[in-house]
Motif scaffolding. Sequence first.
Motif, short mmCIF file in Angstrom:
data_model
loop_
_atom_site.label_atom_id
_atom_site.label_comp_id
_atom_site.label_asym_id
_atom_site.label_seq_id
_atom_site.Cartn_x
_atom_site.Cartn_y
_atom_site.Cartn_z
N ILE A 34 3.47 -18.39 -9.88
CA ILE A 34 3.32 -18.04 -11.30
C ILE A 34 2.72 -16.65 -11.51
O ILE A 34 2.69 -16.17 -12.64
CB ILE A 34 2.44 -19.07 -12.02
CG1 ILE A 34 1.02 -19.07 -11.44
CG2 ILE A 34 3.06 -20.46 -11.95
CD1 ILE A 34 0.04 -19.92 -12.23
N GLN A 35 2.24 -15.99 -10.46
CA GLN A 35 1.49 -14.74 -10.62
C GLN A 35 2.32 -13.53 -10.22
O GLN A 35 2.84 -13.47 -9.10
CB GLN A 35 0.23 -14.76 -9.76
CG GLN A 35 -0.76 -15.87 -10.11
CD GLN A 35 -1.73 -16.11 -8.98
OE1 GLN A 35 -1.48 -16.93 -8.09
NE2 GLN A 35 -2.84 -15.38 -8.99
N ALA A 36 2.42 -12.57 -11.10
CA ALA A 36 3.05 -11.30 -10.76
C ALA A 36 2.06 -10.43 -10.00
O ALA A 36 0.91 -10.29 -10.43
CB ALA A 36 3.52 -10.57 -12.01
N PRO A 37 2.44 -9.87 -8.85
CA PRO A 37 1.52 -8.99 -8.14
C PRO A 37 1.27 -7.72 -8.94
O PRO A 37 2.13 -7.25 -9.68
CB PRO A 37 2.24 -8.69 -6.83
CG PRO A 37 3.68 -8.92 -7.13
CD PRO A 37 3.74 -9.99 -8.16
N GLY A 38 0.10 -7.18 -8.81
CA GLY A 38 -0.27 -5.94 -9.50
C GLY A 38 -1.74 -5.68 -9.29
O GLY A 38 -2.54 -6.61 -9.25
N SER A 39 -2.11 -4.44 -9.14
CA SER A 39 -3.50 -4.14 -8.83
C SER A 39 -3.95 -2.85 -9.49
O SER A 39 -3.16 -2.00 -9.87
CB SER A 39 -3.70 -4.04 -7.31
OG SER A 39 -2.94 -2.97 -6.77
N ALA A 40 -5.26 -2.74 -9.61
CA ALA A 40 -5.92 -1.51 -10.04
C ALA A 40 -7.01 -1.21 -9.03
O ALA A 40 -7.78 -2.10 -8.67
CB ALA A 40 -6.52 -1.67 -11.44
N SER A 41 -7.07 0.00 -8.56
CA SER A 41 -8.08 0.36 -7.56
C SER A 41 -8.49 1.81 -7.72
O SER A 41 -7.78 2.62 -8.33
CB SER A 41 -7.55 0.12 -6.14
OG SER A 41 -6.42 0.93 -5.89
N GLY A 42 -9.64 2.15 -7.17
CA GLY A 42 -10.14 3.51 -7.25
C GLY A 42 -11.61 3.55 -6.94
O GLY A 42 -12.17 2.64 -6.31
#
Length: 247
Positions: A34-42
């Motif tokens: 059910i989860q779309a992959p996607g990320s925020a990093s920095g």
Amino acid sequence: MARGLVPLLVFVGLVVGCGSQSDSMPVRENLESIQAPGSASGTTTRAKQLVRHDCKLSAVYNVREATGSAFLIQSQTLHLRLLVPHKGTPYAVECLGPIVVELPAAASKLAAEAHDLHGGRESSLELRTPESIPLAPGRRIRPESGKQFVVIELPRRAGGGYDNFRVELAFRVPKAALVRERVVYTALVTCGATSYLQPVVPLGTDLGFVNAFTPPAKGKALDFVLPHLAAGISSHGEETQSLACQR
């Protein structure tokens, strides 16, 4: 659930004693992707920086109406908000974390497979049984007495293919009228040198509710009853979850 399943099983993974075959029973359970992959990093550029990242979830439900069965499609936008207290801190918020299942400690012959809904790809998935899991910043939890954790790492599929498969979890347990478990879908949060899992379905800070089911006869697979992503029969919902770093 509405989606079909390619009927292929390859039993691989962890094996621990569970008595003889006559004293135990096979269980096969379908868990929807059910989860779309996607990320925020920095790295933060100021103190008390708020990192904002939205996650997309979607599911198809088979519901009963007065006229018979029907499909209900629901989606959810989950707004994750990570407050990072210090400047210069590396961070990452990943929408697609592992599925965590709490099963009876006597469960054995554990295996997990990804089954493509439209035929073609089937693959074994990484499966671990850790003694504890990080479910909050600076806090590890252990399974309840007589239980064990099973952590299933999910494949990352880009674009619209992220929900084009189901996970089948297979295991054996001592014969009983009911099997009790807890299942939680997670996101992965990293802040500085520490990482933890954030429950997203069900949304909260723990493993959620206990699900009890009667295994179908002859090893037939059953579908995990996924909590709804939106209220009632609404097609879309939105939630916000505040996240923290370890103090």
